[in-house]
Scaffold this active site. Structure first.
Site, PDB file in Angstrom:
ATOM      1  N   GLU A   1       0.800  -1.226   0.000  1.00 26.56           N
ATOM      2  CA  GLU A   1       0.000   0.000   0.000  1.00 26.56           C
ATOM      3  C   GLU A   1       0.839   1.285   0.000  1.00 26.56           C
ATOM      4  OE1 GLU A   1      -3.097   0.228  -0.472  1.00 26.56           O
ATOM      5  OE2 GLU A   1      -3.745  -1.843  -0.210  1.00 26.56           O
TER       6      GLU A   1
ATOM      7  N   SER B   1     -33.530 -21.393 -28.503  1.00 32.11           N
ATOM      8  CA  SER B   1     -34.485 -20.745 -29.409  1.00 32.11           C
ATOM      9  C   SER B   1     -34.985 -19.391 -28.923  1.00 32.11           C
ATOM     10  CB  SER B   1     -35.683 -21.675 -29.648  1.00 32.11           C
ATOM     11  OG  SER B   1     -35.290 -22.790 -30.416  1.00 32.11           O
TER      12      SER B   1
END
Length: 875
Positions: A113, A389
């Site tokens: 960090e 479909s």
């Protein structure tokens, strides 16, 4: 010459004087420019100083308690009510001093960090320089330069944009924070304030949750993993996403080595440890109340995508997230998903999304069966599956109407066909072919071949463009997309279908309406609406999809909602032959892995997927699988969701006309067109037919119809004539109106030109009617022709004379019998001689009668056989 020479010298002197003047003028101009620039810079610096002062003055005061205690987000549902979720569950935090945090754990966080944490004054100038270069090349905000000190203040005090104002305030407050607290105090507050997901705050709580350990028991591998989580607590959660978490852990390990915190050997050993194997989750500390988690996960995803907001901001900033969550529908969805009777077996999974048809506000999400046990688990509502479909309106028929203005009557030849782009072989689901059919019939019967022919006619480029307008993105489109070989989630499919129900307007689906911060700032996340298609395309597709539920593949009523017009489409996707063979699916099994139903009313739209995520599972009974569960779940959820609503039917726009046309020609029907051949179809206004069909004709009636009673045979004989050149094209229906009856009764339909009606009642009148029928078209017939015949009464006198004659004959016979008995002995020989002749005569008479009866039976049998044959031909 002298004058000329002096003239030249004079000119030279004059030129030199002028040159000196120009140089003096130039120096004066530059002096003025520099003065102006200096004044401008002074003004700019003053203005900048004033602006910076104003920005710093507006920065909030630093409160140590607020720095340590994070603020959970507030979740608000669609009705404005606060909802308890995993994001705002009871806060789990254990505060520890820096002395209780081992140096190795601190170094893991510092390495990833803020590696120069102990060297800067709250702002890392070197890091800012790197970020500036990244922002120049990739745009402002591309890379941050926040230190641990800045991270500690930004979530609790500042808004969430990447503006210069925010960065200046953040840097100013970081400097002030470092003036008030030591580095160790700042690091201690940071390590106790950061969020690790699953409701866990602070490094000590995280160590207990993920490893069931105290901080001083953690290894390098474990400390590195914890240090990697806060950047994105959900994505880097090792329980849910072990692979992503391991990649992040290894990044931390590499940075620890680069910073000199660990040796190369230690780094290598730590990287070789499996994340999943090293975890030892403390279940007693976990909050298993993951209400509505599939929905909340989507909320988190959308908030994380806001520019300027990091994942950790969601859990620490105290923001209020206004969602579209309908808790009543969501709870019912989860109940349906947890009902085992809604699935074929324990292996089958499901996912669904239900949203508002007009706005695409997502009201509920069903992520999977069994509910969630953690955040960001696999959600089948967001997991793309092959559409089957349900793709046909999107890739085939919708584009055909949009770009070519096809009518719903548009014809397709449903016969064996192939892909033209090398997509392999295909056929209809049942391997049957229907010949010429309308687009409407092709869609509601879900025939595959017409869909592929449609995308071939339209072109894959236009098909792709149409789908992208509905939010379904893809790098390319092949002809097989018309049959749904591409993957789409229920989340995206629901919004795409909603556009058909919303007049062609598409809105991206969304769960979050807006985000509100503690300082009053709001971010509106309502997406814009765009026109994806013409209103005639939307309505005509919708009208055809309504037929799916009334005469198509969903007529079983499972998807019906009483009193609510629903348009929808079934879909399924099978397994290719190679895979079937590989996982030993029996040849007689249909092998469907994905089953869909997507449908909508004018109010709500739902997309439901059910199927098998791991088709190689040996416990799947492929032979005994039912595929109706997607319709079952759709019907249950939509019926519940529509309670209290009164949806209208879909409104036909002015751009569409409904016209009755001949089924075979698509033209306007003539006066001879039978009703059975007239169908109602939709046309884009201006493209409807104007010509009348000449397909059908008037059938010539029979002529010369007669009927007479044949007394000797006790029957009515009827006959008629018909033109020889037309007789092969027609049959004849014979009807009789019997005594006392008001209507005609059909006796027979035949090809003959005569008929015999036996056994009429004496003294009664019979009416006989004959109609010529077209053999080609069932409903075309001629004008009927009728005739009457009266059966004569029986005469009583003739009956009495016959009785007297019969009595006289009996008496004579009796007398003869007496004489024969008296003369029996005398005439015995003669009688014996004559008996064979008499018997022979009687036998002859009997044989003649029998021959006559057999002939009649033969005629009747022949007629009966002819009738049976004709009936078989008609069928």
């Amino acid at each position: 010459m002298t004058d000329e020479r002096y003239s030249r010298q004079d000119r030279k002197k004059q030129s030199q004087k002028n040159s000196g003047k120009i140089k003096k003028n130039r120096k004066g101009i530059w002096k003025k420019v520099m003065i102006a620039l200096s004044v401008f810079m002074v003004v700019l610096l003053i203005a900048g100083a004033i602006s910076v002062f104003a920005i710093m003055r507006d920065a909030p005061e630093i409160d140590r308690d607020q720095l340590v205690i994070g603020q959970n987000p507030t979740i608000v549902d669609v009705n404005g009510e606060e909802v308890e979720t995993s994001l705002q569950g009871s806060e789990d935090r254990e505060y520890v001093s820096l002395d209780e945090i081992p140096p190795m754990v601190r170094e893991a966080f510092i390495a990833v960090e803020d590696v120069r944490f102990y060297d800067h004054f709250g702002v890392d100038l070197r890091r800012i320089g790197g970020a500036v270069l990244a922002n120049i090349s990739d745009g402002f905000g591309a890379e941050g330069a926040s230190t641990i000190t800045q991270q500690l203040v930004k979530n609790l005090y500042l808004d969430f944009d990447k503006s210069i104002t925010r960065k200046l305030q953040e840097q100013y407050m970081a400097v002030q924070l470092e003036r008030q607290f030591t580095k160790d105090q700042i690091l201690e507050m940071y390590l106790n304030a950061i969020y690790f997901g699953d409701g866990k705050y602070g490094v000590a709580t995280a160590a207990d949750h993920f490893y069931s350990k105290n901080l001083d028991e953690l290894t390098i591998n474990e400390a590195a993993l914890l240090a990697g989580i806060p950047q994105r607590p959900t994505a880097h959660n090792p329980i849910v996403n072990p692979e992503t978490s391991e990649n992040r852990r290894n990044t931390v390990i590499n940075r620890m080595f680069s910073a000199g915190f660990i040796s190369e050997e230690e780094a290598e050993q730590a990287r070789n440890i499996s994340v999943e194997e090293s975890l030892n989750v403390n279940t007693s500390s976990s909050d298993n109340g993951y209400r509505y988690q599939a929905y909340i996960d989507q909320v988190v995803k959308e908030v994380e995508n806001i520019d300027g907001i990091e994942s950790s901001d969601i859990y620490t900033s105290g923001m209020t997230i206004h969602t579209n969550l309908n808790t009543n529908i969501q709870q019912y969805v989860e109940d349906v998903m947890n009902d085992s009777s809604n699935f074929n077996d324990d292996i089958m999974q499901g996912g669904l999304t239900i949203l508002d048809t007009k706005s695409s506000q997502v009201y509920a999400i069903g992520g999977k069966r069994g509910g969630s046990t953690g955040m960001r688990e696999l959600s089948f509502a967001n997991e793309p599956k092959q559409l089957g479909s349900t793709a046909k309106p999107i890739y085939a028929y919708g584009p055909g109407i949009e770009y070519e203005q096809w009518s719903t009557w548009h014809q397709f030849d449903d016969s064996p066909h192939e892909y033209s782009d090398g997509g392999g072989s295909f056929s209809n689901f049942d391997s049957q072919f229907l010949g010429n059919i309308t687009m409407r019939e092709a869609l509601y019967k879900s025939q595959n071949i017409p869909a592929v022919k449609a995308i071939q006619d339209i072109g894959t480029d236009r098909s792709q463009s149409f789908a992208e307008g509905l939010g379904i993105e893809s790098e390319y489109v092949t002809e097989s997309y018309a049959l749904g070989t591409n993957d789409v989630s229920t989340y995206d499919a629901a919004a795409a279908y909603a556009a058909f129900g919303n007049g062609g307007d598409y809105t991206e689906p969304y769960t979050v309406r807006k985000v509100e911060f503690t300082d009053g700032q709001e971010i509106d996340l309502t997406p814009d609406t765009s026109q994806a298609m013409e209103d005639y395309t939307a309505y005509m597709v919708t009208d055809m999809l309504k037929d799916v539920l009334t005469r198509g593949t969903a007529t079983d009523g499972l998807a019906d909602v009483s009193g609510v017009p629903i348009a929808g489409k079934t879909g399924s996707q099978g397994i290719d032959s190679d895979t079937r063979e590989q996982i030993n699916i029996p040849s007689e099994a249909r092998g469907i892995k994905d089953s869909w139903f997507i449908g909508y009313s004018t109010e709500l739209t739902a997309a439901v997927w059910t199927g098998y995520d791991r088709i190689s599972d040996p416990d799947i009974d492929w032979i005994n699988i039912n595929y109706h569960y997607s319709r079952t779940i759709f019907g249950q959820v939509m019926r519940q969701a529509h309670e209290g609503l009164s949806p209208s039917d879909f409104n036909r726009p002015d751009s569409v006309v409904r016209v009755g046309v001949e089924k075979s020609t698509g033209l306007l029907p003539s006066e001879f067109t039978p009703d059975s051949e007239i169908i109602q179809e939709l046309f884009v206004r201006g493209t409807e037919p104007t010509d009348e069909s000449e397909e059908f004709f008037e059938v010539e009636p029979v002529s010369g119809l007669t009927a007479e009673y044949i007394e000797d045979e006790d029957l009515i004989f009827t006959e008629w004539q018909y033109p020889e050149e037309l007789i092969d094209d027609v049959s004849f229906r014979l009807e009789v109106q019997e005594p006392g009856e008001d209507d005609f009764r059909e006796i027979d339909t035949m090809k003959d030109l005569q008929y015999q009606l036996s056994g009429p009642e004496p003294g009664e009148t019979y009416a006989i009617r004959v109609t010529a029928l077209s053999d080609e078209f069932d409903d075309i017939e001629s004008e009927p022709q009728s005739v009457q015949v009266t059966i004569p009464e029986e005469e009583p006198e003739e009956d009495e004379e016959e009785d007297e004659e019969e009595n006289g004959e009996n008496e004579n016979n009796n007398g003869n019998n007496d004489n024969e008995n008296n003369n029996e002995n005398n005439n015995g020989n003669n009688n014996n001689g004559n008996q064979p002749n008499n018997n022979q005569g009687n036998n002859q008479n009997n044989e003649e009668e029998n021959d006559s009866d057999e002939e009649n039976e033969t005629v009747e049998t022949s007629e009966s056989n002819n009738e049976a044959a004709e009936e078989a031909d008609n069928n």
